[in-house]
Design a protein around this motif. Structure first.
Motif, PDB file in Angstrom:
ATOM      1  N   LEU A 227       0.816  -1.216   0.000  1.00  0.00           N
ATOM      2  CA  LEU A 227       0.000   0.000   0.000  1.00  0.00           C
ATOM      3  C   LEU A 227       0.851   1.269   0.000  1.00  0.00           C
ATOM      4  N   ALA A 228       2.173   1.102   0.151  1.00  0.00           N
ATOM      5  CA  ALA A 228       3.083   2.254   0.215  1.00  0.00           C
ATOM      6  C   ALA A 228       2.602   3.265   1.245  1.00  0.00           C
ATOM      7  N   MET A 229       2.207   2.742   2.399  1.00  0.00           N
ATOM      8  CA  MET A 229       1.782   3.643   3.463  1.00  0.00           C
ATOM      9  C   MET A 229       2.192   3.072   4.809  1.00  0.00           C
ATOM     10  N   SER A 230       2.309   3.930   5.764  1.00  0.00           N
ATOM     11  CA  SER A 230       2.723   3.495   7.092  1.00  0.00           C
ATOM     12  C   SER A 230       1.578   3.693   8.066  1.00  0.00           C
ATOM     13  N   ALA A 231       1.177   2.610   8.707  1.00  0.00           N
ATOM     14  CA  ALA A 231       0.096   2.694   9.701  1.00  0.00           C
ATOM     15  C   ALA A 231       0.169   1.438  10.550  1.00  0.00           C
ATOM     16  N   SER A 232      -0.523   1.461  11.676  1.00  0.00           N
ATOM     17  CA  SER A 232      -0.510   0.285  12.558  1.00  0.00           C
ATOM     18  C   SER A 232      -1.449  -0.781  11.993  1.00  0.00           C
ATOM     19  N   MET A 233      -1.279  -2.007  12.448  1.00  0.00           N
ATOM     20  CA  MET A 233      -2.157  -3.087  11.993  1.00  0.00           C
ATOM     21  C   MET A 233      -3.609  -2.760  12.344  1.00  0.00           C
ATOM     22  N   MET A 234      -3.792  -2.128  13.493  1.00  0.00           N
ATOM     23  CA  MET A 234      -5.156  -1.781  13.906  1.00  0.00           C
ATOM     24  C   MET A 234      -5.802  -0.835  12.886  1.00  0.00           C
ATOM     25  N   GLN A 235      -4.992   0.107  12.399  1.00  0.00           N
ATOM     26  CA  GLN A 235      -5.522   1.056  11.413  1.00  0.00           C
ATOM     27  C   GLN A 235      -5.691   0.406  10.038  1.00  0.00           C
ATOM     28  N   LEU A 236      -4.809  -0.546   9.723  1.00  0.00           N
ATOM     29  CA  LEU A 236      -4.810  -1.131   8.377  1.00  0.00           C
ATOM     30  C   LEU A 236      -5.907  -2.168   8.179  1.00  0.00           C
ATOM     31  N   ARG A 237      -6.254  -2.906   9.244  1.00  0.00           N
ATOM     32  CA  ARG A 237      -7.213  -4.007   9.105  1.00  0.00           C
ATOM     33  C   ARG A 237      -8.664  -3.496   9.028  1.00  0.00           C
ATOM     34  N   GLY A 238      -9.546  -4.433   8.664  1.00  0.00           N
ATOM     35  CA  GLY A 238     -10.973  -4.160   8.769  1.00  0.00           C
ATOM     36  C   GLY A 238     -11.590  -3.417   7.605  1.00  0.00           C
ATOM     37  N   ARG A 239     -10.872  -3.259   6.514  1.00  0.00           N
ATOM     38  CA  ARG A 239     -11.433  -2.570   5.350  1.00  0.00           C
ATOM     39  C   ARG A 239     -10.722  -3.054   4.088  1.00  0.00           C
ATOM     40  N   PHE A 240     -11.314  -2.748   2.947  1.00  0.00           N
ATOM     41  CA  PHE A 240     -10.667  -3.057   1.669  1.00  0.00           C
ATOM     42  C   PHE A 240     -10.012  -1.804   1.108  1.00  0.00           C
ATOM     43  N   TYR A 241      -8.932  -2.027   0.378  1.00  0.00           N
ATOM     44  CA  TYR A 241      -8.248  -0.958  -0.349  1.00  0.00           C
ATOM     45  C   TYR A 241      -8.337  -1.296  -1.828  1.00  0.00           C
ATOM     46  N   GLU A 242      -8.572  -0.309  -2.660  1.00  0.00           N
ATOM     47  CA  GLU A 242      -8.462  -0.527  -4.106  1.00  0.00           C
ATOM     48  C   GLU A 242      -6.980  -0.676  -4.406  1.00  0.00           C
ATOM     49  N   PHE A 243      -6.605  -1.751  -5.072  1.00  0.00           N
ATOM     50  CA  PHE A 243      -5.189  -2.010  -5.291  1.00  0.00           C
ATOM     51  C   PHE A 243      -4.880  -2.203  -6.775  1.00  0.00           C
ATOM     52  N   ARG A 244      -3.857  -1.522  -7.214  1.00  0.00           N
ATOM     53  CA  ARG A 244      -3.375  -1.707  -8.593  1.00  0.00           C
ATOM     54  C   ARG A 244      -1.858  -1.796  -8.519  1.00  0.00           C
ATOM     55  N   PRO A 245      -1.289  -2.938  -8.982  1.00  0.00           N
ATOM     56  CA  PRO A 245       0.163  -3.086  -8.858  1.00  0.00           C
ATOM     57  C   PRO A 245       0.898  -2.008  -9.634  1.00  0.00           C
ATOM     58  N   THR A 246       2.047  -1.612  -9.123  1.00  0.00           N
ATOM     59  CA  THR A 246       2.897  -0.666  -9.835  1.00  0.00           C
ATOM     60  C   THR A 246       3.177  -1.214 -11.232  1.00  0.00           C
ATOM     61  N   GLY A 247       3.050  -0.365 -12.237  1.00  0.00           N
ATOM     62  CA  GLY A 247       3.324  -0.801 -13.611  1.00  0.00           C
ATOM     63  C   GLY A 247       2.062  -1.100 -14.395  1.00  0.00           C
ATOM     64  N   VAL A 248       0.929  -1.256 -13.706  1.00  0.00           N
ATOM     65  CA  VAL A 248      -0.339  -1.476 -14.408  1.00  0.00           C
ATOM     66  C   VAL A 248      -0.997  -0.108 -14.620  1.00  0.00           C
ATOM     67  N   HIS A 249      -1.324   0.202 -15.859  1.00  0.00           N
ATOM     68  CA  HIS A 249      -1.936   1.495 -16.183  1.00  0.00           C
ATOM     69  C   HIS A 249      -3.318   1.601 -15.541  1.00  0.00           C
TER      70      HIS A 249
END
Ligand code: SF4
Length: 300
Positions: A227-249
């Motif tokens: 996710l290229a972000m810094s946060a605690s596991m508590m903050q990171l869990r419990g939700r979905f993130y839209e993810f697109r790998p680096t290099g994919v337009h």
């Protein structure tokens, strides 16, 4: 605020990247600075007032980290994002995911791109599983068992991951499993950020080939790197993130989108089994997203 890339610098940077592409280099990460300033290609994104909002230096032999690439992508409009426009990977012209993954593995070679290659690894642990998996698990790095067998998650933590997958009503063979770094960090230490940034472009390419509907990041290192972000596991869990790998337009017609969820690493759950219930909640969220039938009671 609109931002532009100086056209001259853009041309110079594009020429440099094309030169690297022609030599078979597609992923960019950080290397020590060049001795001679004239060898350094610099690109700047400036806002309307002429203030530099991003300065990018590309040294001879340097490759770009996902974090740095993400910063470029954020600062430079899509049509000007030369890193996406130029650096087409060799596997992108191959439709068979088995062949595409093989190309990435060959590209990785007997990798010496980061210090982990000389810190006691027995072999590179590339990844395993269904090349068309809807669900992908990404861990931190190989341990002793994985290093010995050349396959991710085969030790005690791997057994627990297998149980987690089984509890979801599917088998290990149906998913794809990989790690952020492909070589065992000595003493099972946490991989350094630079090691993660150097190795993860290959994982990004694997994800782009497999095209999972959901990626589950196992633990903080995997989550923060992807996710290229810094946060605690508590903050990171419990939700979905839209993810697109680096290099994919962003407008790639072959990319159907992917969601990323974060849960605890199985090795952590072995140390603190009380958190298994929380991990199960994460997996239930994933199952719902994938339209899988959830077992009636806690399965972990
Ligand atoms: S961890 Fe990745 S980048 Fe580092 S040497 Fe191993 S394969 Fe190469």
């Amino acid at each position: 605020m609109p931002r532009t890339l100086d056209p001259e610098l853009r041309r110079a940077l594009a020429a440099r990247i094309r030169y690297y592409n022609e030599m078979g280099i597609y992923d960019f990460y950080r290397r020590p600075p060049a001795e001679h300033a004239e060898d350094v290609a610099t690109a700047m994104a400036v806002d309307e007032a002429g203030t530099t909002v991003l300065e990018l230096k590309l040294y001879p032999g340097e490759e770009m980290s996902p974090r740095k690439a993400a910063a470029v992508a954020r600062a430079i409009p899509v049509e000007e994002n030369i890193f996406e426009a130029i650096a087409l990977k060799p596997e992108q012209s191959v439709s068979d995911p088995v062949k595409a993954l093989k190309i990435i593995r060959e590209d990785l070679g007997d990798c010496t791109r980061c210090v982990l290659h000389k810190q006691g690894r027995k072999q590179i642990v590339f990844g395993v599983g269904n090349p068309k998996a809807e669900l992908m698990f990404v861990g931190e790095g190989p341990g002793a068992d994985e290093d010995a067998q050349g396959e991710p998650f085969v030790g005690r933590a791997g057994q627990l991951l297998n149980n987690m997958i089984k509890a979801m009503g599917i088998s290990r063979e149906q998913v794809y499993i990989a790690n952020i770094v492909k070589c065992r960090p000595p003493g099972n230490r946490t991989p350094e950020r630079e090691e993660c940034e150097t190795c993860s472009p290959f994982l990004m390419r694997q994800i782009a080939v497999v095209k999972p509907k959901v990626v589950v990041a196992l633990g903080a290192v995997a989550a923060k790197t992807l996710l290229a972000m810094s946060a605690s596991m508590m903050q990171l869990r419990g939700r979905f993130y839209e993810f697109r790998p680096t290099g994919v337009h962003s407008n790639d017609p072959n990319w159907d989108g992917c969601k990323l969820a974060v849960t605890y690493h199985p090795a952590f759950l072995l140390r603190d089994p009380r958190q298994k219930g929380e991990a199960w909640k994460d997996l239930q969220m994933v199952m719902k997203e994938l339209g899988m039938k959830a077992p009636a009671k806690d399965a972990l």
